[in-house]
Design a protein around this motif. Sequence first.
Motif, PDB file in Angstrom:
ATOM      1  N   THR A  77       0.857  -1.175   0.000  1.00 43.20           N
ATOM      2  CA  THR A  77       0.000   0.000   0.000  1.00 43.20           C
ATOM      3  C   THR A  77       0.896   1.229   0.000  1.00 43.20           C
ATOM      4  O   THR A  77       1.747   1.379   0.881  1.00 43.20           O
ATOM      5  N   GLU A  78       0.729   2.088  -1.028  1.00 46.74           N
ATOM      6  CA  GLU A  78       1.599   3.252  -1.171  1.00 46.74           C
ATOM      7  C   GLU A  78       0.788   4.476  -1.592  1.00 46.74           C
ATOM      8  O   GLU A  78       0.072   4.429  -2.590  1.00 46.74           O
ATOM      9  N   TYR A  79       0.959   5.529  -0.825  1.00 46.09           N
ATOM     10  CA  TYR A  79       0.372   6.812  -1.186  1.00 46.09           C
ATOM     11  C   TYR A  79       1.307   7.485  -2.179  1.00 46.09           C
ATOM     12  O   TYR A  79       2.500   7.626  -1.915  1.00 46.09           O
ATOM     13  N   HIS A  80       0.776   7.893  -3.319  1.00 48.54           N
ATOM     14  CA  HIS A  80       1.567   8.512  -4.394  1.00 48.54           C
ATOM     15  C   HIS A  80       1.483  10.030  -4.258  1.00 48.54           C
ATOM     16  O   HIS A  80       0.640  10.677  -4.878  1.00 48.54           O
ATOM     17  N   ASP A  81       2.361  10.549  -3.421  1.00 52.19           N
ATOM     18  CA  ASP A  81       2.371  11.984  -3.164  1.00 52.19           C
ATOM     19  C   ASP A  81       2.658  12.735  -4.461  1.00 52.19           C
ATOM     20  O   ASP A  81       3.502  12.301  -5.256  1.00 52.19           O
ATOM     21  N   PRO A  82       1.973  13.858  -4.687  1.00 48.90           N
ATOM     22  CA  PRO A  82       2.243  14.643  -5.900  1.00 48.90           C
ATOM     23  C   PRO A  82       3.694  15.105  -6.016  1.00 48.90           C
ATOM     24  O   PRO A  82       4.162  15.391  -7.112  1.00 48.90           O
ATOM     25  N   ASP A  83       4.446  15.142  -4.894  1.00 45.65           N
ATOM     26  CA  ASP A  83       5.846  15.578  -4.950  1.00 45.65           C
ATOM     27  C   ASP A  83       6.793  14.458  -5.385  1.00 45.65           C
ATOM     28  O   ASP A  83       7.997  14.653  -5.461  1.00 45.65           O
ATOM     29  N   GLY A  84       6.259  13.263  -5.670  1.00 50.77           N
ATOM     30  CA  GLY A  84       7.082  12.163  -6.153  1.00 50.77           C
ATOM     31  C   GLY A  84       7.411  11.103  -5.122  1.00 50.77           C
ATOM     32  O   GLY A  84       7.972  10.064  -5.457  1.00 50.77           O
ATOM     33  N   ARG A  85       7.063  11.335  -3.855  1.00 44.15           N
ATOM     34  CA  ARG A  85       7.341  10.325  -2.831  1.00 44.15           C
ATOM     35  C   ARG A  85       6.296   9.213  -2.883  1.00 44.15           C
ATOM     36  O   ARG A  85       5.130   9.465  -3.142  1.00 44.15           O
ATOM     37  N   ALA A  86       6.732   7.987  -2.621  1.00 47.27           N
ATOM     38  CA  ALA A  86       5.841   6.832  -2.496  1.00 47.27           C
ATOM     39  C   ALA A  86       5.872   6.429  -1.024  1.00 47.27           C
ATOM     40  O   ALA A  86       6.791   5.750  -0.570  1.00 47.27           O
ATOM     41  N   LEU A  87       4.882   6.890  -0.287  1.00 48.88           N
ATOM     42  CA  LEU A  87       4.835   6.681   1.160  1.00 48.88           C
ATOM     43  C   LEU A  87       3.997   5.455   1.484  1.00 48.88           C
ATOM     44  O   LEU A  87       2.949   5.233   0.873  1.00 48.88           O
ATOM     45  N   GLY A  88       4.446   4.645   2.420  1.00 45.59           N
ATOM     46  CA  GLY A  88       3.684   3.472   2.824  1.00 45.59           C
ATOM     47  C   GLY A  88       4.568   2.267   2.975  1.00 45.59           C
ATOM     48  O   GLY A  88       5.653   2.343   3.541  1.00 45.59           O
ATOM     49  N   ASN A  89       4.098   1.135   2.435  1.00 46.63           N
ATOM     50  CA  ASN A  89       4.812  -0.120   2.576  1.00 46.63           C
ATOM     51  C   ASN A  89       4.837  -0.823   1.228  1.00 46.63           C
ATOM     52  O   ASN A  89       3.799  -0.996   0.593  1.00 46.63           O
ATOM     53  N   ASN A  90       6.021  -1.234   0.793  1.00 46.08           N
ATOM     54  CA  ASN A  90       6.165  -1.856  -0.523  1.00 46.08           C
ATOM     55  C   ASN A  90       5.922  -3.361  -0.507  1.00 46.08           C
ATOM     56  O   ASN A  90       6.164  -4.038  -1.493  1.00 46.08           O
ATOM     57  N   GLY A  91       5.459  -3.878   0.598  1.00 46.56           N
ATOM     58  CA  GLY A  91       5.175  -5.304   0.702  1.00 46.56           C
ATOM     59  C   GLY A  91       6.189  -6.058   1.530  1.00 46.56           C
ATOM     60  O   GLY A  91       5.917  -7.154   2.006  1.00 46.56           O
ATOM     61  N   TRP A  92       7.373  -5.482   1.682  1.00 44.24           N
ATOM     62  CA  TRP A  92       8.418  -6.128   2.465  1.00 44.24           C
ATOM     63  C   TRP A  92       8.842  -5.264   3.643  1.00 44.24           C
ATOM     64  O   TRP A  92       9.315  -5.766   4.648  1.00 44.24           O
ATOM     65  N   GLN A  93       8.706  -3.953   3.488  1.00 43.75           N
ATOM     66  CA  GLN A  93       9.122  -3.044   4.551  1.00 43.75           C
ATOM     67  C   GLN A  93       8.487  -1.673   4.346  1.00 43.75           C
ATOM     68  O   GLN A  93       7.982  -1.380   3.274  1.00 43.75           O
ATOM     69  N   GLU A  94       8.540  -0.878   5.396  1.00 41.17           N
ATOM     70  CA  GLU A  94       8.072   0.498   5.284  1.00 41.17           C
ATOM     71  C   GLU A  94       8.968   1.224   4.287  1.00 41.17           C
ATOM     72  O   GLU A  94      10.181   1.034   4.297  1.00 41.17           O
TER      73      GLU A  94
END
Length: 153
Positions: free
Chosen positions: A47-64
């Motif tokens: 689960t990843e929030y796609h911030d308009p500034d380019g950051r992918a915040l959340g968890n990629n399935g293996w780690q924060e």
Amino acid sequence: MRLLAVLFALMLPLAAMAADKLTGEQINQAFTGNTVSGRYTGGGFFTEYHDPDGRALGNNGWQENRDACWITKGDAVCYYYGPPEDRTTHCFTVELTERLYILRNVGDRRINAVATIELANPRNHTDGGKPWYCDGLISRGPQLPMSRRVAAR
């Protein structure tokens, strides 16, 4: 957990579903400012929030996520995880069925994940108050998808 069960049940008949391949602009419109959550075909929930500034915040399935960034390149979405010296890159085309987004590896066209989009940031993904490193290398990312190479400066 309910979302996981639904995604898993829907993954099996994916090959029979009609899907429309999205353009880079359509991917950008769908992902920007929203949360993409799903399940990898090999298992694991992300689960990843796609911030308009380019950051992918959340968890990629293996780690924060830490120093995780996203961008559309052509008709694909690319993710960059980690600092430059340890960066991994993953690029996917995106197809849309009636309800699900199918992410395929750019290189071999295999389905990598199935996802849904939640409007905004309902899971409250943040950077935890820590500095995030989305640098200019994103725009000059590796030519080969799924590469561990660091882009030339």
